[in-house]
Design a protein around this motif. Sequence first.
Motif, PDB file in Angstrom:
ATOM      1  N   UNK A 145       0.827  -1.212   0.000  1.00  0.00           N
ATOM      2  CA  UNK A 145       0.000   0.000   0.000  1.00  0.00           C
ATOM      3  C   UNK A 145       0.860   1.261   0.000  1.00  0.00           C
ATOM      4  N   UNK A 146       2.179   1.068   0.140  1.00  0.00           N
ATOM      5  CA  UNK A 146       3.084   2.216   0.126  1.00  0.00           C
ATOM      6  C   UNK A 146       2.889   3.133   1.309  1.00  0.00           C
ATOM      7  N   UNK A 147       2.461   2.569   2.417  1.00  0.00           N
ATOM      8  CA  UNK A 147       2.210   3.385   3.602  1.00  0.00           C
ATOM      9  C   UNK A 147       3.519   3.898   4.201  1.00  0.00           C
ATOM     10  N   UNK A 148       3.495   5.130   4.649  1.00  0.00           N
ATOM     11  CA  UNK A 148       4.665   5.718   5.287  1.00  0.00           C
ATOM     12  C   UNK A 148       4.806   5.204   6.718  1.00  0.00           C
ATOM     13  N   UNK A 149       3.678   4.908   7.338  1.00  0.00           N
ATOM     14  CA  UNK A 149       3.725   4.569   8.747  1.00  0.00           C
ATOM     15  C   UNK A 149       3.945   5.820   9.573  1.00  0.00           C
ATOM     16  N   UNK A 150       4.641   5.694  10.668  1.00  0.00           N
ATOM     17  CA  UNK A 150       4.928   6.860  11.505  1.00  0.00           C
ATOM     18  C   UNK A 150       5.888   7.795  10.778  1.00  0.00           C
ATOM     19  N   UNK A 151       5.526   9.055  10.571  1.00  0.00           N
ATOM     20  CA  UNK A 151       6.447   9.998   9.922  1.00  0.00           C
ATOM     21  C   UNK A 151       7.700  10.198  10.769  1.00  0.00           C
ATOM     22  N   UNK A 152       8.861  10.286  10.126  1.00  0.00           N
ATOM     23  CA  UNK A 152      10.116  10.492  10.851  1.00  0.00           C
ATOM     24  C   UNK A 152      10.053  11.780  11.671  1.00  0.00           C
ATOM     25  N   UNK A 153       9.382  12.784  11.137  1.00  0.00           N
ATOM     26  CA  UNK A 153       9.321  14.059  11.854  1.00  0.00           C
ATOM     27  C   UNK A 153       8.557  13.916  13.167  1.00  0.00           C
ATOM     28  N   UNK A 154       7.605  12.981  13.220  1.00  0.00           N
ATOM     29  CA  UNK A 154       6.878  12.756  14.468  1.00  0.00           C
ATOM     30  C   UNK A 154       7.777  12.083  15.504  1.00  0.00           C
TER      31      UNK A 154
END
Length: 276
Positions: free
Chosen positions: A209-218
């Motif tokens: 699904x190409x999900x990013x998951x938790x953003x690195x910035x978070x």
Amino acid sequence: MLKTTIDNKKTVIIAGISSGIGSGLADLYETDGARVVGTYRNKGDSGSKISELERYKMDLTDPESVKQFKLKLKESDIKWDLLIISIGTLEPIGNFHQLDYEKWKESFDTNYFGQLHLVHELRGLHKEGSTVIIFTGGSPNGVLQRYSAYSVAKIGLTKMVEYLDKEDKEIRYVILGPGWVNTSIHQQTINAGTEAGINLERTNNFLEKGQEGTPIVKIYDCINWITEQDKELVGGRNFSVVWDKWGRNSTKNYKKQLLSDTDIYKLRRYEGKSNS
């Protein structure tokens, strides 16, 4: 009280800048003006593309390599404010009884012993009010079947962080669950195939699904929030980037709860309802 913040005069050491999380954090910290020192294991695999990032080759599973890294820091008179360990392996994956036991045991060199060795060596090169961040997965909250080597090592680190924080009055130690992040470590699950059990389908769905998951910035924001808090508030705890109420807008009640209950976000035996 032990308290500090990250600013353009701070030094951040990131062990594992070739990983998705480590590389992303390195870029964010250097962009914000911090001095970033990063380590990588393999030649040519130095991760972050920021040109001024100081990169050092270090193999966490080789005690001499860890000691040499410390010597290089001393020679360069580098003192750190924040140490982030972004190194880990899911392998070997499979039923414990079908795995090669020696390979199972060797994984602890990366996921447990090597990380503690690095912390042990670099203490003394820290500055006042410094922080150590170690990453974990969801293993302390249940049984991640077929990932016992990774899971048990992370559970050990979760408890060890509590010990380190109790025994060291100068540094705050925190273990942090970043949640699912789309990084190369998931390829180990794909490579394991059916040996990964039910986690194979979950991982495939996440990646397809190409999900990013938790953003690195978070993750970055959460780490910075931790470094801004008193040691008494955050030290020795296992925080979750995704599920906990951290943040600049966190309520006074949340902080009051952390201060009043020293067992929150730590490994404890839970006493359920009695059958009698």
